[in-house]
Design a protein around this motif. Sequence first.
Motif, PDB file in Angstrom:
ATOM      1  N   GLN A 123     -14.808  40.027 -37.332  1.00  0.00           N
ATOM      2  CA  GLN A 123     -16.223  40.204 -36.991  1.00  0.00           C
ATOM      3  C   GLN A 123     -16.882  39.297 -36.213  1.00  0.00           C
ATOM      4  O   GLN A 123     -17.550  38.432 -37.526  1.00  0.00           O
ATOM      5  CB  GLN A 123     -17.030  41.460 -37.259  1.00  0.00           C
ATOM      6  N   GLY A 124     -17.343  39.448 -34.954  1.00  0.00           N
ATOM      7  CA  GLY A 124     -18.046  38.292 -34.546  1.00  0.00           C
ATOM      8  C   GLY A 124     -16.837  37.063 -34.378  1.00  0.00           C
ATOM      9  O   GLY A 124     -17.598  36.779 -33.374  1.00  0.00           O
ATOM     10  N   THR A 125     -16.270  36.551 -34.735  1.00  0.00           N
ATOM     11  CA  THR A 125     -15.129  36.191 -34.219  1.00  0.00           C
ATOM     12  C   THR A 125     -14.482  35.954 -32.755  1.00  0.00           C
ATOM     13  O   THR A 125     -14.641  37.464 -32.318  1.00  0.00           O
ATOM     14  CB  THR A 125     -13.335  35.730 -34.655  1.00  0.00           C
ATOM     15  N   ASN A 288      -7.499  27.963 -33.921  1.00  0.00           N
ATOM     16  CA  ASN A 288      -7.245  29.127 -34.436  1.00  0.00           C
ATOM     17  C   ASN A 288      -7.408  30.846 -34.184  1.00  0.00           C
ATOM     18  O   ASN A 288      -6.377  31.574 -34.243  1.00  0.00           O
ATOM     19  CB  ASN A 288      -8.055  29.382 -36.300  1.00  0.00           C
ATOM     20  N   SER A 289      -8.233  31.226 -32.971  1.00  0.00           N
ATOM     21  CA  SER A 289      -8.575  32.350 -32.860  1.00  0.00           C
ATOM     22  C   SER A 289      -7.322  32.730 -32.031  1.00  0.00           C
ATOM     23  O   SER A 289      -7.397  33.877 -32.571  1.00  0.00           O
ATOM     24  CB  SER A 289      -9.768  32.736 -32.112  1.00  0.00           C
ATOM     25  N   ASP A 290      -7.025  31.529 -31.313  1.00  0.00           N
ATOM     26  CA  ASP A 290      -5.863  31.987 -30.203  1.00  0.00           C
ATOM     27  C   ASP A 290      -4.953  31.597 -30.382  1.00  0.00           C
ATOM     28  O   ASP A 290      -3.902  32.768 -29.971  1.00  0.00           O
ATOM     29  CB  ASP A 290      -6.399  31.118 -28.933  1.00  0.00           C
ATOM     30  N   GLN A 314      -9.415  22.152 -32.730  1.00  0.00           N
ATOM     31  CA  GLN A 314      -9.387  22.434 -31.668  1.00  0.00           C
ATOM     32  C   GLN A 314     -10.722  23.898 -31.287  1.00  0.00           C
ATOM     33  O   GLN A 314     -11.311  24.503 -30.778  1.00  0.00           O
ATOM     34  CB  GLN A 314      -8.326  23.127 -30.868  1.00  0.00           C
ATOM     35  N   ASP A 315     -11.245  24.563 -32.468  1.00  0.00           N
ATOM     36  CA  ASP A 315     -11.723  25.624 -32.883  1.00  0.00           C
ATOM     37  C   ASP A 315     -12.704  25.772 -31.769  1.00  0.00           C
ATOM     38  O   ASP A 315     -13.195  24.565 -31.600  1.00  0.00           O
ATOM     39  CB  ASP A 315     -12.063  25.852 -34.498  1.00  0.00           C
ATOM     40  N   ILE A 438     -10.598  35.083 -42.256  1.00  0.00           N
ATOM     41  CA  ILE A 438     -11.491  34.185 -43.219  1.00  0.00           C
ATOM     42  C   ILE A 438     -10.967  32.987 -42.525  1.00  0.00           C
ATOM     43  O   ILE A 438     -12.290  32.166 -42.243  1.00  0.00           O
ATOM     44  CB  ILE A 438     -11.195  34.334 -44.760  1.00  0.00           C
ATOM     45  N   ILE A 439      -9.904  32.355 -42.510  1.00  0.00           N
ATOM     46  CA  ILE A 439      -9.467  31.078 -41.366  1.00  0.00           C
ATOM     47  C   ILE A 439     -10.802  31.378 -40.085  1.00  0.00           C
ATOM     48  O   ILE A 439     -11.364  29.725 -40.066  1.00  0.00           O
ATOM     49  CB  ILE A 439      -8.674  30.790 -42.020  1.00  0.00           C
ATOM     50  N   VAL A 440     -10.278  31.642 -39.714  1.00  0.00           N
ATOM     51  CA  VAL A 440     -10.963  31.996 -37.550  1.00  0.00           C
ATOM     52  C   VAL A 440     -12.067  32.177 -38.197  1.00  0.00           C
ATOM     53  O   VAL A 440     -12.952  31.503 -37.362  1.00  0.00           O
ATOM     54  CB  VAL A 440     -10.612  33.330 -37.462  1.00  0.00           C
TER      55      VAL A 440
END
Length: 492
Positions: A123-125, A288-290, A314-315, A438-440
């Motif tokens: 959530q939120g990412t 990391n999201s992608d 790159q985040d 959690i990492i993202v």
Amino acid sequence: MDDFVAWFQHNGGVLDTSMMGITDFPGSGRGAVALQDIPENHTIFTLPRSLTLSTQTSTLPSAFGFEAWRKHKLNKGWVGLILCMMWEEAQGNQGKWITYLASLPTQFDTPIFWSDEELQELQGTTVVDKIGRVEAERDYHEKLAPAIKTRPDLFPFDQIDPWYTLHRYHITGSRILSRSFNVERWEGEVEQDAEHDTRANTSIGSAMDIDDSVGEAVDEENSERDSDDEEVEDALDIAMVPMADILNARYDSVNAKLFYEKHHLHMVTTKPIKAGEQIFNTYGDLPNSDLLRRYGHVDLVPCPHLKGALGNPQDVVEIRADLVINAVCGDVSNDETHRERIDWWLDEGGDDVFIIDADPIFPEALTSFIRLLLLTQEEWEKTREKRRPPKAKLDLQVSLLLRRIFEKRLSSYQSLDLEVDVKLLAFGSFTLNKKHAIIVRLGEKQILAGALETLRLMDAALSDAGNNGSKGKRRVASGGTTGEGKSKRARH
Ligand SMILES: C[S@@+](CC[C@H](N)C(=O)[O-])C[C@H]1O[C@@H](n2cnc3c(N)ncnc32)[C@H](O)[C@@H]1O
């Protein structure tokens, strides 16, 4: 793997088996390894274009009829390639790519397969809004399922389950998402349906680009594609490339790239590689999201913006314009005067999402947008007349609003406290999906924490400028120093 390599060689692929081996890398699946020192510019394998699997090389579109293919809109987006891959697989031993397809995974760690509970952790990412499950399933129900019903000769009833189910559709889509390449046609190549719009409608984009070997080598930054590029990708160019999709990727580690010529594709080293090292392609060094959304993994390397701690340089954090409007205008965000400005901003090509990254610089557009919302009626009328958005100048008022925006954004995550996530990662034990989530989210929250710290430093500079007797006149210009700074973006 032996079967796959034999199939590759039998069908015109040439692998330098003295240089490249295929092996398992714990945590990354199969990958390519250098069997001896490989010099730069060495071709490690070559394959004919005819061995790539796309809507151009599969015989399904012609068997189905190009006109009917278009009528069912199978020429748009990925649905046509998905159907070709399902059909090729359903052909069993008769299918040209059966050995290749049998070597591909049937399980993925990507969020499209996550439970609601696991998704809650994201959530939120930036991942959540981009998973695209609904859009993908709409294509299945509105295009693929009706199309196969019209041709029982090609899609016999007893093959629908297991080969053409929604579950298979998702597996095949995920294979494309994590493994496909954008293989441009050679200039002058005849397109089977050139007169029709073949643009991909993607909420998803092909996994990797390749370079034209006769053109300039594309530098890494230019080869990265953002979501806008994904949307204009041509569906005809998306292809599965056997052997090339065995290469893993890691941030800043690329040492081989795929190049194309008229009839062949070549994987060529772009750096010397030592015996025993992994041969890496690039997926574009994504946040990391992608990476999680498309490939189901994340990158963790020592990061300068985290003072050497592990993260992904790159985040990014995406901040939607509606959050900005809400933070700046509060309850009156929907009134006539604000609506007018927002419509004008968008009409003039202004961003509706602002990207904050680890770079100690805020996007100029965000500051300009805030200032637009703050203009008096008179200033707004002048701005509209001149068709020039406000300058991205920072003062205490804008800084306060930026703080409010970043804090609001922070509150959208599953857990607000950074330290809680840091401790969870260090000491918790949970599933791979939860760990990735959690990492993202931690990576994104760390960017916002950095942005808030920047604001704190800038506020101190602004107060100093005020105390020096220039209150109300001197503003911190973009660039974070007082006075005449001309740079366009505000620095950390
Ligand atoms: C193009 S395929 C590479 C071949 C793949 N490892 C296999 O076993 O078929 C991309 C997939 O490899 C894995 N992968 C690639 N690079 C990785 C990395 N740095 N860390 C973890 N997994 C990685 C991910 O599962 C990703 O979806």
